[in-house]
Scaffold this active site. Structure first.
Site, short mmCIF file in Angstrom:
data_model
loop_
_atom_site.label_atom_id
_atom_site.label_comp_id
_atom_site.label_asym_id
_atom_site.label_seq_id
_atom_site.Cartn_x
_atom_site.Cartn_y
_atom_site.Cartn_z
N ASP A 39 -3.08 19.07 33.62
CA ASP A 39 -3.03 17.84 34.40
C ASP A 39 -4.40 17.33 34.86
O ASP A 39 -5.20 18.08 35.40
CB ASP A 39 -2.15 18.10 35.62
CG ASP A 39 -1.86 16.85 36.43
OD1 ASP A 39 -2.28 15.76 36.02
OD2 ASP A 39 -1.19 16.98 37.46
N SER B 8 -2.58 11.72 35.13
CA SER B 8 -1.18 12.14 35.08
C SER B 8 -0.29 10.96 34.66
O SER B 8 -0.50 10.37 33.63
CB SER B 8 -0.77 12.73 36.43
OG SER B 8 0.47 13.39 36.35
#
Length: 387
Positions: free
Chosen positions: A216, A77
């Site tokens: 993600d 991330s």
């Protein structure tokens, strides 16, 4: 729990005791891991700036960069974004961003990335267009193979239902993973409900089109990618000719720095059994991801700490984490100037805190010790190469 711990420790002890001895003490595999956490990436940004500054002082080199010292840099991330920033080359084949550029990057672009007016009522909270735009501007056409050191950036393919790990060492077997760093960074940051998933395509070794449908990286590896980064380092030690003397990685010669983006205070936004007894699916959905990420991150640190301690190598592992975030600093998408200033304070104050209740050494002192090890190891490599 006890059985799991015992088995894990036994496995690592076997690996350690059967691995070849390093030719010299200075030959270490160095790993940097950076957690996910949105705007809270400011916290590891402060830590990285301090570490890079120490390395520059020790080596009397203002151009020293973190990529010069770490064999593997991994992130998930926002940690994946930081990984790209400090490993992607500029026109002079040096990292396009110094560690001191990280926090200003968040202040300049964070409010536009996390601009709620760009979202939709039904759909992701943010449209992701500005994030993609700034990634393309900063990273250009650079691809994985051009990274200045080994990288490990995770994502998750929602079409194949499998994690996707972007590393240089995987390219020989899977050339389709040589994607643009801009595509990779958006993908690892595309948290469900926050940003839309990312589609892009590359080519296989046969020239066929290979499609990615990614979200993600925390979905694949949880928010703390330390174990992923270690596994990539292990593979590199086994395959890279530069590590011929350490085909089987000995944890006593692994130097691991893991940076967190902060977790909530023990009494901040927690819940009791009585309070949650009548919760339904919607109420649990709002908090379950936060609980899962916190628990997974804690267990990753627990396992690594246990392994390094049982192999008498506890000084080779440092987890830098603030465990007492409160208020707006707990939010991954609060990019208000006031909150970002608070996050800077969190990072700066963290440097002065003790590593643990049992270890009075401050994070600042521990990072200086790490910097010395990194500096000495780099000098050793340089001297060895000159013979």
């Amino acid at each position: 729990m006890a059985t799991t711990k015992s088995v894990l420790v036994l496995i690592f002890m076997i690996l350690a005791t059967t691995s070849s001895t390093f030719a010299t003490l200075g030959e270490m595999v160095t790993v940097l891991s950076i957690d996910g956490g949105g705007i809270k990436g400011i916290i590891p940004g402060i830590i990285l700036e301090f570490l890079e500054g120490q390395l520059q002082k020790m080596d009397n080199n203002a151009d020293a960069r973190l990529a010069d010292y770490f064999d593997v840099i991994g992130g998930t991330s926002t940690g994946g974004l930081l990984t790209a920033m400090i490993t992607t080359p500029n026109e002079n084949n040096r990292p396009f961003a110094a560690a001191k550029d990280i926090v200003p990057f968040y202040f300049q672009h964070g409010p536009h990335i996390f601009n709620s007016s760009t979202g939709q009522f039904f759909g992701p909270k943010y449209d992701g267009k500005y994030l993609m735009q700034v990634l393309q501007e900063k990273l250009g056409e650079t691809r994985v193979h051009q990274a200045l050191t080994e990288v490990a950036i995770s994502s998750f393919d929602i079409k194949t239902n499998k994690p996707v790990i972007f590393t240089k060492s995987n390219l020989a077997r899977s050339p389709e993973l040589d994607a643009k760093m801009s595509d990779i960074c958006y993908s690892t940051a595309a948290a469900p409900t926050y940003f839309p998933p990312h589609y892009f395509a590359t080519n296989t070794s046969n020239g066929d089109k290979y499609e990615f449908n990614l979200v993600d990286g925390a979905v694949a590896t949880v928010a703390d990618p330390a174990l992923l980064s270690v596994s990539v380092a292990t593979r590199r030690a086994e395959e890279d000719p530069a590590f011929a003397s350490i085909r089987s990685l000995n944890y006593k010669q692994l130097l691991l720095l893991s940076l967190g983006t902060g977790t909530n205070s023990e009494f901040d936004k927690t819940h009791t059994a009585q309070e949650t007894a009548k919760w339904g699916a919607l109420q649990w959905m709002l908090v379950i991801q936060q609980m899962t990420e916190a628990a997974s991150s804690y267990m990753t640190d627990y396992y690594l700490s246990t392994v390094f301690q049982d192999l008498h190598s506890q000084n080779n592992y440092l987890r830098v984490q603030e465990n007492a975030l409160t208020g707006t600093t707990t939010k991954a998408d609060d990019a208000s100037e006031a909150n970002m200033e608070l996050l800077v304070q969190v990072g700066e104050n963290l440097l002065k805190k003790p590593v643990s209740k049992d270890n009075p050494e401050t994070y600042e002192e521990a990072l200086k010790r790490f910097a010395k090890l990194l500096s000495d190891r780099k000098k050793f490599r340089a001297n060895k190469a000159s013979y």
